[in-house]
Design a protein around this motif. Structure first.
Motif, PDB file in Angstrom:
ATOM      1  N   GLN A 156       0.857  -1.096   0.025  1.00  0.00           N
ATOM      2  CA  GLN A 156       0.229   0.029  -0.140  1.00  0.00           C
ATOM      3  C   GLN A 156       0.956   1.131  -0.061  1.00  0.00           C
ATOM      4  OE1 GLN A 156      -2.420   0.788  -1.204  1.00  0.00           O
ATOM      5  NE2 GLN A 156      -4.468   0.322   0.133  1.00  0.00           N
ATOM      6  N   ARG A 157       2.060   1.288   1.032  1.00  0.00           N
ATOM      7  CA  ARG A 157       2.767   2.413   0.697  1.00  0.00           C
ATOM      8  C   ARG A 157       3.533   2.469  -0.704  1.00  0.00           C
ATOM      9  NH1 ARG A 157       4.697   3.698   5.830  1.00  0.00           N
ATOM     10  NH2 ARG A 157       3.980   2.411   7.408  1.00  0.00           N
ATOM     11  N   VAL A 158       3.673   1.387  -1.605  1.00  0.00           N
ATOM     12  CA  VAL A 158       4.158   1.359  -2.944  1.00  0.00           C
ATOM     13  C   VAL A 158       3.140   2.183  -3.829  1.00  0.00           C
ATOM     14  CG1 VAL A 158       4.743  -0.029  -5.089  1.00  0.00           C
ATOM     15  CG2 VAL A 158       5.849  -0.344  -2.949  1.00  0.00           C
ATOM     16  N   ALA A 159       1.889   1.544  -3.410  1.00  0.00           N
ATOM     17  CA  ALA A 159       0.668   2.178  -4.457  1.00  0.00           C
ATOM     18  C   ALA A 159       0.611   3.829  -4.134  1.00  0.00           C
ATOM     19  CB  ALA A 159      -0.507   1.548  -3.859  1.00  0.00           C
ATOM     20  N   LEU A 160       0.809   4.219  -2.981  1.00  0.00           N
ATOM     21  CA  LEU A 160       0.788   5.550  -2.519  1.00  0.00           C
ATOM     22  C   LEU A 160       1.928   6.273  -3.208  1.00  0.00           C
ATOM     23  CD1 LEU A 160      -0.446   7.748  -1.025  1.00  0.00           C
ATOM     24  CD2 LEU A 160       0.824   7.269   1.027  1.00  0.00           C
ATOM     25  N   ALA A 161       3.111   5.687  -3.112  1.00  0.00           N
ATOM     26  CA  ALA A 161       4.246   6.221  -3.916  1.00  0.00           C
ATOM     27  C   ALA A 161       3.980   6.385  -5.435  1.00  0.00           C
ATOM     28  CB  ALA A 161       5.599   5.309  -3.856  1.00  0.00           C
ATOM     29  N   ILE A 162       3.334   5.386  -5.975  1.00  0.00           N
ATOM     30  CA  ILE A 162       2.904   5.572  -7.411  1.00  0.00           C
ATOM     31  C   ILE A 162       1.998   6.691  -7.760  1.00  0.00           C
ATOM     32  CG2 ILE A 162       1.807   4.444  -9.312  1.00  0.00           C
ATOM     33  CD1 ILE A 162       2.857   1.682  -8.309  1.00  0.00           C
ATOM     34  N   ALA A 163       1.070   6.815  -6.836  1.00  0.00           N
ATOM     35  CA  ALA A 163       0.148   8.028  -7.070  1.00  0.00           C
ATOM     36  C   ALA A 163       0.785   9.078  -6.786  1.00  0.00           C
ATOM     37  CB  ALA A 163      -0.970   7.742  -5.702  1.00  0.00           C
ATOM     38  N   LEU A 164       1.826   9.253  -5.990  1.00  0.00           N
ATOM     39  CA  LEU A 164       2.517  10.728  -5.743  1.00  0.00           C
ATOM     40  C   LEU A 164       3.191  10.980  -6.868  1.00  0.00           C
ATOM     41  CD1 LEU A 164       3.361  10.263  -1.885  1.00  0.00           C
ATOM     42  CD2 LEU A 164       1.258  11.535  -2.730  1.00  0.00           C
ATOM     43  N   ALA A 165       3.730   9.957  -7.390  1.00  0.00           N
ATOM     44  CA  ALA A 165       4.710  10.130  -8.683  1.00  0.00           C
ATOM     45  C   ALA A 165       4.254  10.852  -9.857  1.00  0.00           C
ATOM     46  CB  ALA A 165       5.147   8.849  -9.065  1.00  0.00           C
ATOM     47  N   GLY A 166       2.897  10.962  -9.835  1.00  0.00           N
ATOM     48  CA  GLY A 166       2.238  11.640 -10.913  1.00  0.00           C
ATOM     49  C   GLY A 166       2.037  13.214 -10.358  1.00  0.00           C
ATOM     50  N   GLU A 167       2.616  13.554  -9.131  1.00  0.00           N
ATOM     51  CA  GLU A 167       2.182  14.730  -8.586  1.00  0.00           C
ATOM     52  C   GLU A 167       0.834  15.405  -8.659  1.00  0.00           C
ATOM     53  OE1 GLU A 167       5.577  17.685  -9.529  1.00  0.00           O
ATOM     54  OE2 GLU A 167       6.729  16.506  -8.218  1.00  0.00           O
ATOM     55  N   PRO A 168      -0.089  14.425  -8.352  1.00  0.00           N
ATOM     56  CA  PRO A 168      -1.523  15.007  -8.330  1.00  0.00           C
ATOM     57  C   PRO A 168      -2.145  15.952  -7.556  1.00  0.00           C
ATOM     58  CG  PRO A 168      -1.640  12.875  -6.887  1.00  0.00           C
ATOM     59  CD  PRO A 168       0.201  13.223  -7.413  1.00  0.00           C
ATOM     60  N   ARG A 169      -2.908  16.565  -7.925  1.00  0.00           N
ATOM     61  CA  ARG A 169      -3.578  17.827  -7.128  1.00  0.00           C
ATOM     62  C   ARG A 169      -4.643  17.085  -6.133  1.00  0.00           C
ATOM     63  NH1 ARG A 169      -6.645  22.524  -9.573  1.00  0.00           N
ATOM     64  NH2 ARG A 169      -6.105  23.651  -7.977  1.00  0.00           N
ATOM     65  N   ILE A 170      -4.962  16.060  -6.363  1.00  0.00           N
ATOM     66  CA  ILE A 170      -6.064  15.190  -5.452  1.00  0.00           C
ATOM     67  C   ILE A 170      -5.940  13.929  -5.451  1.00  0.00           C
ATOM     68  CG2 ILE A 170      -8.386  14.771  -5.164  1.00  0.00           C
ATOM     69  CD1 ILE A 170      -9.133  16.641  -7.341  1.00  0.00           C
ATOM     70  N   LEU A 171      -5.831  13.389  -4.285  1.00  0.00           N
ATOM     71  CA  LEU A 171      -5.423  11.951  -3.937  1.00  0.00           C
ATOM     72  C   LEU A 171      -6.862  11.303  -3.847  1.00  0.00           C
ATOM     73  CD1 LEU A 171      -3.336   9.786  -3.375  1.00  0.00           C
ATOM     74  CD2 LEU A 171      -3.778  10.304  -1.146  1.00  0.00           C
ATOM     75  N   LEU A 172      -7.159  10.424  -4.622  1.00  0.00           N
ATOM     76  CA  LEU A 172      -8.478   9.574  -4.432  1.00  0.00           C
ATOM     77  C   LEU A 172      -8.297   8.253  -3.624  1.00  0.00           C
ATOM     78  CD1 LEU A 172     -10.082   9.995  -7.935  1.00  0.00           C
ATOM     79  CD2 LEU A 172     -10.712  11.382  -6.009  1.00  0.00           C
ATOM     80  N   ALA A 173      -8.512   8.328  -2.429  1.00  0.00           N
ATOM     81  CA  ALA A 173      -8.166   7.102  -1.483  1.00  0.00           C
ATOM     82  C   ALA A 173      -9.444   6.492  -1.421  1.00  0.00           C
ATOM     83  CB  ALA A 173      -7.556   7.610  -0.329  1.00  0.00           C
ATOM     84  N   ASP A 174      -9.536   5.010  -1.959  1.00  0.00           N
ATOM     85  CA  ASP A 174     -10.769   4.595  -1.856  1.00  0.00           C
ATOM     86  C   ASP A 174     -10.451   3.108  -0.883  1.00  0.00           C
ATOM     87  OD1 ASP A 174     -13.074   2.902  -1.946  1.00  0.00           O
ATOM     88  OD2 ASP A 174     -13.164   3.080  -4.409  1.00  0.00           O
ATOM     89  N   GLU A 175     -11.131   3.500   0.143  1.00  0.00           N
ATOM     90  CA  GLU A 175     -10.903   2.329   1.359  1.00  0.00           C
ATOM     91  C   GLU A 175      -9.305   1.862   1.509  1.00  0.00           C
ATOM     92  OE1 GLU A 175     -13.410   1.070   3.341  1.00  0.00           O
ATOM     93  OE2 GLU A 175     -15.317   1.229   2.343  1.00  0.00           O
ATOM     94  N   PRO A 176      -8.392   2.832   1.479  1.00  0.00           N
ATOM     95  CA  PRO A 176      -6.733   2.608   1.164  1.00  0.00           C
ATOM     96  C   PRO A 176      -6.528   1.784   2.548  1.00  0.00           C
ATOM     97  CG  PRO A 176      -7.071   4.836   2.066  1.00  0.00           C
ATOM     98  CD  PRO A 176      -8.612   4.170   1.749  1.00  0.00           C
ATOM     99  N   THR A 177      -7.334   1.708   3.529  1.00  0.00           N
ATOM    100  CA  THR A 177      -6.733   0.874   4.933  1.00  0.00           C
ATOM    101  C   THR A 177      -7.572  -0.504   5.228  1.00  0.00           C
ATOM    102  OG1 THR A 177      -7.782   2.095   6.400  1.00  0.00           O
ATOM    103  CG2 THR A 177      -5.691   3.039   5.825  1.00  0.00           C
ATOM    104  N   THR A 178      -8.626  -0.505   4.596  1.00  0.00           N
ATOM    105  CA  THR A 178      -9.570  -1.520   4.843  1.00  0.00           C
ATOM    106  C   THR A 178      -9.035  -2.916   4.919  1.00  0.00           C
ATOM    107  OG1 THR A 178     -11.321  -0.139   4.005  1.00  0.00           O
ATOM    108  CG2 THR A 178     -12.115  -2.463   4.411  1.00  0.00           C
ATOM    109  N   ALA A 179      -8.166  -3.400   3.944  1.00  0.00           N
ATOM    110  CA  ALA A 179      -7.438  -4.677   3.854  1.00  0.00           C
ATOM    111  C   ALA A 179      -6.253  -4.949   4.696  1.00  0.00           C
ATOM    112  CB  ALA A 179      -7.162  -4.838   2.182  1.00  0.00           C
ATOM    113  N   LEU A 180      -6.036  -4.008   5.483  1.00  0.00           N
ATOM    114  CA  LEU A 180      -4.893  -4.055   6.302  1.00  0.00           C
ATOM    115  C   LEU A 180      -4.850  -4.347   7.591  1.00  0.00           C
ATOM    116  CD1 LEU A 180      -3.169  -0.910   4.655  1.00  0.00           C
ATOM    117  CD2 LEU A 180      -2.771  -3.333   4.214  1.00  0.00           C
ATOM    118  N   ASP A 181      -4.064  -4.894   8.455  1.00  0.00           N
ATOM    119  CA  ASP A 181      -4.142  -5.119  10.047  1.00  0.00           C
ATOM    120  C   ASP A 181      -4.281  -3.669  10.621  1.00  0.00           C
ATOM    121  OD1 ASP A 181      -3.648  -7.568   9.582  1.00  0.00           O
ATOM    122  OD2 ASP A 181      -1.664  -7.640  10.046  1.00  0.00           O
ATOM    123  N   VAL A 182      -4.788  -3.709  11.656  1.00  0.00           N
ATOM    124  CA  VAL A 182      -5.449  -2.439  12.349  1.00  0.00           C
ATOM    125  C   VAL A 182      -4.211  -1.622  12.701  1.00  0.00           C
ATOM    126  CG1 VAL A 182      -6.363  -1.464  14.527  1.00  0.00           C
ATOM    127  CG2 VAL A 182      -7.396  -3.218  13.560  1.00  0.00           C
TER     128      VAL A 182
END
Ligand SMILES: Nc1ncnc2c1ncn2[C@@H]1O[C@H](COP(=O)(O)OP(=O)(O)OP(=O)(O)O)[C@@H](O)[C@H]1O
Ligand SMILES: [Mg+2]
Length: 266
Positions: A156-182
């Protein structure tokens, strides 16, 4: 006043005549964070996919979505390719499906940077920089790894790095933590919070869990069957929900937490 980063106006998504998203309207200002809350099937993911122009075939869309002032509804693929990743970049629930299993992680982070015209040493340095920004240790190993060689939290950190690599104005985070341990969930939330602050990025944060949303976004919309039933400050919604559906969502989340706690007790 600065122009909104995103304007959604009367967005409606239909399948076989049934409205799955029904007259949804909201704005997102530069640097603003907004939560999109609702139980399974309420239309949250269809909304994020519509913003990216990635809705599956067979669904019809009406209304308007302006990303950085450009209309997405009915736009040509060429326009959408120019917007995706730069105007808005997604992080989805399941990083395993978002990442290419056959491509080394470093190359996947490099792709959006290449698209921005970065190359050579600057590209290598940029990938390293991003890997460290998302707090991935052992950068040498991570950039050469394939996704299956990493843990869920690392992916998930890699997925975030890929998102940030485009230097987006908006991050669309769709349940980004739901599949992870608490405990990993909390780390990823803190990370999204930090990178959004550093980059003055807007965040649309999608979750079925109001308590999780309250960690990231001060305001939110509660959706049910594709419609907004309630909107406002998350702290107010949690303390005094106006709609019985919202009260039900909060109660069922609490019941789940209680049940979990009982099971965890020795
Ligand atoms: N391609 C499709 N064709 C027909 N119906 C669809 C399609 N995709 C999604 N739906 C339906 O649209 C509704 C909203 O789906 P969506 O994925 O947006 O829900 P969600 O709020 O993201 O739910 P979850 O919390 O489970 O992710 C659901 O009832 C779903 O079954
Ligand atoms: Mg969803």
């Amino acid at each position: 006043m600065t122009a909104p980063a995103l304007q959604v106006d009367q967005l409606t998504v239909r399948a076989n005549g049934a409205a799955l998203v029904d007259g949804l309207s909201f704005d997102l200002a530069p640097g603003e964070r907004l939560g999109l809350i609702g139980e399974s099937g309420s239309g949250k993911s269809l909304t994020t996919l519509a913003i990216l122009g990635l809705l599956p075939d067979g669904l019809t869309v009406t209304g308007s979505i302006r990303l950085d002032g450009t209309e997405v509804v009915g736009a040509r693929e060429r326009t959408l390719v120019g917007l995706r990743g730069r105007a808005a970049a997604p992080v989805f629930q399941e990083p395993r499906t978002a990442l290419d299993p056959l491509m080394r992680v470093g190359r996947q982070i490099a792709l959006p940077m290449r698209r921005r015209g970065v190359s050579g040493r600057a590209l290598q340095g940029g990938v390293r920089e991003l890997v460290s920004q998302v707090s991935l240790d052992d950068a040498d190993r991570v950039v050469r790894a394939f996704p299956h060689e990493l843990s869920g939290g690392q992916r998930q950190r890699v997925a975030l790095a890929i998102a940030l690599a485009g230097e987006p104005r908006i991050l669309l985070a769709d349940e980004p933590t739901t599949a992870l341990d608490v405990s990993v969930q909390a780390d990823i939330l803190a990370l999204i919070d930090r990178v959004a602050r550093e980059r003055e990025m807007s965040v649309l944060f999608v979750s079925h869990d109001l308590a999780v949303v309250s960690q990231i976004a001060p305001r939110g919309l509660v959706m049910r069957h594709g419609r907004v039933v309630e909107r406002g400050e998350i702290s107010r919604i949690l303390a005094a929900p106006e709609h019985t559906y919202t009260a039900g969502l909060i109660a069922s989340a609490r019941r789940f937490e209680d049940a979990l706690e009982r099971r965890m007790r020795p």
